[in-house]
Design a protein around this motif. Structure first.
Motif: not given
Length: 385
Positions: A45-46, A49-50, A52, A56, A84, A88, A298
């Motif tokens: 998940l980290a 996130d990095f 993403l 977008w 998760g 996102r 991440g």
């Protein structure tokens, strides 16, 4: 020409397996002791996130858990990751979510858990239903366990699944290859991946080739005979080694072969993303070793490498994927996904047409049967000088 962002998929790599197979060149590591699944989901998940900001606002069309042996990861961790990830990223309605599974790791009750977590497609690494072949391949399951695992999944409600089968195995005969398919058909999979054993560099088999591997003529006989059997059983070939019932093609792999985009997260995972703001195509891959990946996920240091694909290499990359497809590609799609004009490949197309490797009808380019036999030669025409 303008680069248009294609469909987006998500690939998740689970790096552990029970035992490394001697033919395997994937990023897989034998798991010893208790595996750090909770920490690994945090790292995934980290990692997501990095990455993403690269995607977008885009919708994920498919998710694929590959490995390694993803079915080593208990359902509750798959569930936590998917919850998760879907918070996102926007998942498309009916998003195909595939989990690779090894019959030797199937446990009663797990398939219900995977289904409840959101997995709606399974891919079983069967390879053969002959116990002797399985032993020579270093597999940890036998044919009875393979059939039992598939039936457990069906009992749990899975009606969309793939069986991986290999041919040209050590000491395998044409009759044995045919018998493997008959055993597979009896389980009524929606999809069969049927591919030849190859001795990949940096594998045990490459260093010490096993005895009794069929020669080129024997391998070709197996391929031709098995293709006929697959067609007769209702499995249409749509890619070099992929056969599916009507409407059951693998959406995730089709996106790869159509030169689509995909985020790659997990140890050693590779991704390809089209960036509209600067009209570029980015390839990114992550650190391969699970311990290092867990420590760095991440952060910048988790990236094994970033590469922008220069325009002069895009035609080759596009062909490397799309010419695996029986239906080939459209010239309009080529322009949208490479940002190149179709005139950029006119000389190569003409050469391939002259060799009867490709056909061109209106906007559609398809490999011929001859072209599919010489795919490497056809793709090589598009290699940059």
């Amino acid at each position: 020409m303008t680069l248009a962002p294609p469909p987006l998929s998500l690939y998740v790599h689970i790096p552990w397996c029970v035992r490394k197979c001697p033919y395997c060149d994937f990023n897989s590591h034998e798991g010893r002791g208790e595996l750090p699944f909770a920490a690994y989901v945090d790292a995934l998940l980290a990692d997501l996130d990095f990455d993403l900001p690269l995607v977008w606002g885009r919708t994920v069309q498919s998710v694929f858990f590959g490995g390694g042996t993803p079915s080593l990861m208990p359902p509750e961790f798959i569930d936590r990751f998917l919850q998760g990830a879907s918070s996102r990223l926007r998942f498309a309605p009916g998003c195909e979510i595939t989990l690779e599974t090894n019959p030797g790791t199937a446990e009663h009750g797990r398939f219900e858990g995977y289904r409840d977590a959101g997995i709606n497609r399974l891919s079983f690494g069967i390879q053969s239903f002959d116990d002797g072949c399985l032993q020579r391949l270093g597999r940890i399951h036998d044919s009875a366990e393979a059939e039992a695992a598939v039936k457990l999944a069906q009992d749990a409600g899975f009606d969309n699944f793939n069986l991986d089968l290999m041919y040209a195995l050590p000491q395998q005969t044409l009759a044995m290859a045919e018998h493997d398919l008959e055993r597979a058909f009896a389980l009524q999979p929606t999809h069969i991946s049927h591919y030849q054993l190859t001795l990949e560099p940096n594998t045990v088999f490459a260093a010490r080739p096993p005895a009794g591997i069929p020669d080129d003529d024997g391998s070709w006989d197996m391929q031709e005979h098995c293709q006929v059997l697959l067609a007769q059983a209702g499995y249409r070939q749509y890619e070099v080694s992929a056969y599916a019932q009507a409407g059951r093609e693998c959406a995730h792999n089709l996106n790869y072969w159509k030169y689509g985009d995909y985020l790659g997260i997990g140890a050693g995972a590779h991704g390809k993303i089209t960036l509209g703001h600067d009209q570029s195509i980015l390839r990114r891959w992550k650190l391969k070793h699970p311990t290092r990946y867990l420590a760095e996920a991440g952060r910048d240091r988790a990236i094994g490498g970033d590469e922008r694909i220069p325009p002069e290499r895009r035609a080759f990359e596009f062909m490397l994927n799309t010419l695996r497809l029986v239906d080939g590609f459209s010239l309009t799609g080529f322009e949208a996904r490479t940002g190149l004009s179709r005139t950029a490949i006119e000389p190569q197309l003409q050469a391939a047409l002259a060799n009867h490797w490709l056909t061109l009808e209106s906007d559609r380019v398809r490999p011929t049967e001859l072209g599919r036999r010489f795919t490497n030669d056809v793709v090589g025409l598009f290699l940059e000088e």
